[in-house]
Scaffold this active site. Structure first.
Site, short mmCIF file in Angstrom:
data_model
loop_
_atom_site.label_atom_id
_atom_site.label_comp_id
_atom_site.label_asym_id
_atom_site.label_seq_id
_atom_site.Cartn_x
_atom_site.Cartn_y
_atom_site.Cartn_z
N ILE A 128 2.45 10.91 -0.93
CA ILE A 128 1.79 11.94 -1.75
C ILE A 128 0.33 12.08 -1.31
O ILE A 128 -0.19 13.20 -1.19
CB ILE A 128 1.90 11.60 -3.26
CG1 ILE A 128 3.37 11.48 -3.67
CG2 ILE A 128 1.19 12.67 -4.10
CD1 ILE A 128 3.61 10.95 -5.09
N THR B 120 -3.32 11.25 -10.38
CA THR B 120 -1.97 11.78 -10.63
C THR B 120 -0.93 10.68 -10.43
O THR B 120 0.24 10.97 -10.26
CB THR B 120 -1.64 12.95 -9.66
OG1 THR B 120 -1.86 12.51 -8.31
CG2 THR B 120 -2.49 14.17 -9.95
N SER B 121 -1.37 9.40 -10.39
CA SER B 121 -0.39 8.32 -10.15
C SER B 121 0.03 7.66 -11.45
O SER B 121 1.08 7.98 -12.00
CB SER B 121 -0.90 7.33 -9.11
OG SER B 121 -1.87 6.49 -9.67
N ARG B 122 -0.81 6.78 -11.98
CA ARG B 122 -0.52 6.13 -13.26
C ARG B 122 -1.83 5.95 -14.02
O ARG B 122 -2.84 5.52 -13.43
CB ARG B 122 0.11 4.75 -13.05
CG ARG B 122 1.56 4.77 -12.60
CD ARG B 122 2.51 5.27 -13.70
NE ARG B 122 3.90 5.28 -13.27
CZ ARG B 122 4.52 6.34 -12.73
NH1 ARG B 122 3.87 7.46 -12.56
NH2 ARG B 122 5.78 6.25 -12.38
N GLU C 162 -0.43 7.08 -22.68
CA GLU C 162 0.30 8.36 -22.72
C GLU C 162 1.22 8.33 -23.92
O GLU C 162 1.82 7.29 -24.19
CB GLU C 162 1.14 8.55 -21.45
CG GLU C 162 0.29 8.96 -20.28
CD GLU C 162 1.07 9.19 -18.99
OE1 GLU C 162 2.31 9.32 -19.04
OE2 GLU C 162 0.43 9.21 -17.93
N HIS D 197 1.39 14.73 -17.54
CA HIS D 197 2.24 13.99 -16.59
C HIS D 197 3.39 14.88 -16.07
O HIS D 197 4.56 14.61 -16.33
CB HIS D 197 2.81 12.72 -17.26
CG HIS D 197 3.24 11.68 -16.25
ND1 HIS D 197 3.13 10.33 -16.47
CD2 HIS D 197 3.79 11.80 -15.02
CE1 HIS D 197 3.59 9.67 -15.43
NE2 HIS D 197 3.99 10.54 -14.53
C1 GLV Z 1 6.44 10.09 -11.89
O1 GLV Z 1 5.46 9.76 -12.46
C2 GLV Z 1 7.10 9.34 -10.88
O2 GLV Z 1 6.74 8.16 -10.65
O3 GLV Z 1 8.02 9.87 -10.24
#
Ligand code: GLV
Length: 331
Positions: free
Chosen positions: A158, A237-239, A268, A287
């Site tokens: 990503i 955008t990960s965790r 979350e 998310h």
């Molecule tokens: C979404 O957050 C995933 O890990 O695919």
């Protein structure tokens, strides 16, 4: 007797179709949200394999009671909800769904970066509130991205798509910090490997694409934000667990950094009174990184294929603890 597969939420139908065609008995949890852990354990005890989602807590307690499972296929690229060491100990292979969601997730990182740099989410709200009265020569000013330095924390698939997007659109210079060097990213995007300290100091946009692990949990905290440029934008955008949200709020309020874009929060879901939601140079999404028709279809398909491959050939396409596959499990 055919193997029983438990799918823990309603996901794209392709998973059910492929598994049924392959001769499995498929049971899909019909609830509108995740099962509680006791419910999950009870149902998993009746199954041979699990197609799990990120909200399922597959911890030591789960594996103590469900060590009989043959295989677990997770419908996500991240699998921090699964105690992989406990799965491995129980002899259970686990797979995830990489690649199929990389474009979709990188789009969210890229979109958040632009939205933050021009305060888009906030300014949209001001129109709804009737505050668009006249042209403002000195108000609502954003910052430009062309030629700036993109810092990637976690240069995996990503992160590489994000680097490609930013280079193509804005000729951004790419630096990165990762567990190991990514020679492909260096070759393709001229990405330069830097220490974590350098990443903090040099990035104009710092985008997080790492896994959540003991090493990365809370790594973006007060000390880290204080080392970043005052003009910088933080994207995650990960965790959500990778950043400390109170420290991020503080960094934005004290102007230690300029803005932030989050698709993942900590905790979350984010509560509606969270101060981040009313900050001009902040954009938050619920998310949705992998939430495209294409990515979710691909995830469902790959998760099902992992289970099918496991039973057909003792292999999985994207196993995260592949050593288990070479040890035959006595059932
Ligand atoms: C979404 O957050 C995933 O890990 O695919």
């Amino acid at each position: 007797m055919s193997k029983k597969i438990l799918i823990t939420r309603i996901i794209p139908q392709i998973a059910h179709e492929l598994l049924t065609q392959a001769g499995f008995e498929v049971n899909v949890w019909q609830g509108d949200g995740p099962m509680t852990q006791p419910e999950l354990i009870e149902r998993a005890r009746q199954a041979d394999a699990l197609l799990s989602l990120g909200a399922d807590r597959l911890n030591q307690n789960f594996f103590d009671q469900c060590g009989h499972l043959d295989v677990i296929a997770q419908f996500a690229v991240g699998y921090d909800n699964i105690d992989v060491a406990a799965a491995t100990q129980a002899g259970i292979p686990v797979s995830n769904t990489p690649d199929v969601l990389s474009e979709a997730t990188a789009d969210i990182a890229f979109g958040l970066m632009i939205a933050v740099s021009r305060k888009m989410f906030y300014l949209h709200k001001t129109i709804e509130q009737g505050q668009w009265k006249k042209f403002e020569p000195l108000k609502n000013l954003g910052i430009e991205l062309t030629g700036k330095t993109l810092g990637i924390f976690g240069m995996g698939r990503i992160g590489m798509v994000m680097a490609q997007r930013c280079q193509g659109a804005y000729k951004m210079k790419v630096i990165y910090h990762n567990r190991s060097r990514n020679e492909e990213a260096e070759k393709l995007y001229g990405a330069r490997y830097v220490s974590f300290e350098e990443l903090l100091k040099e990035s104009d946009v710092l985008s997080v694409h790492s896994v959540l692990s003991a090493e990365t949990r809370g790594i973006f905290n007060k000390a880290s934000f204080s080392k970043m440029k005052k003009s910088s934008i933080f994207i995650n955008t990960s965790r959500g667990g990778v950043h400390k949200e109170d420290d991020l709020i503080d960094a934005l309020q004290t102007k230690a950094i300029w803005g932030a874009g989050l698709d993942v929060t900590n905790p979350e879901p984010m509560q509606p009174d969270n101060p981040l939601l009313s900050m001009p140079s902040v954009a938050v999404l619920p998310h949705i990184g992998s939430a495209t028709e294409e990515a979710r279809y691909g995830m469902a398909r790959l998760a099902a294929q992992n289970i099918i491959e496991f039973y057909a050939n003792g292999k999985m396409l994207t196993c995260v603890n592949p050593k288990v596959l070479s040890i035959s499990k006595e059932k």
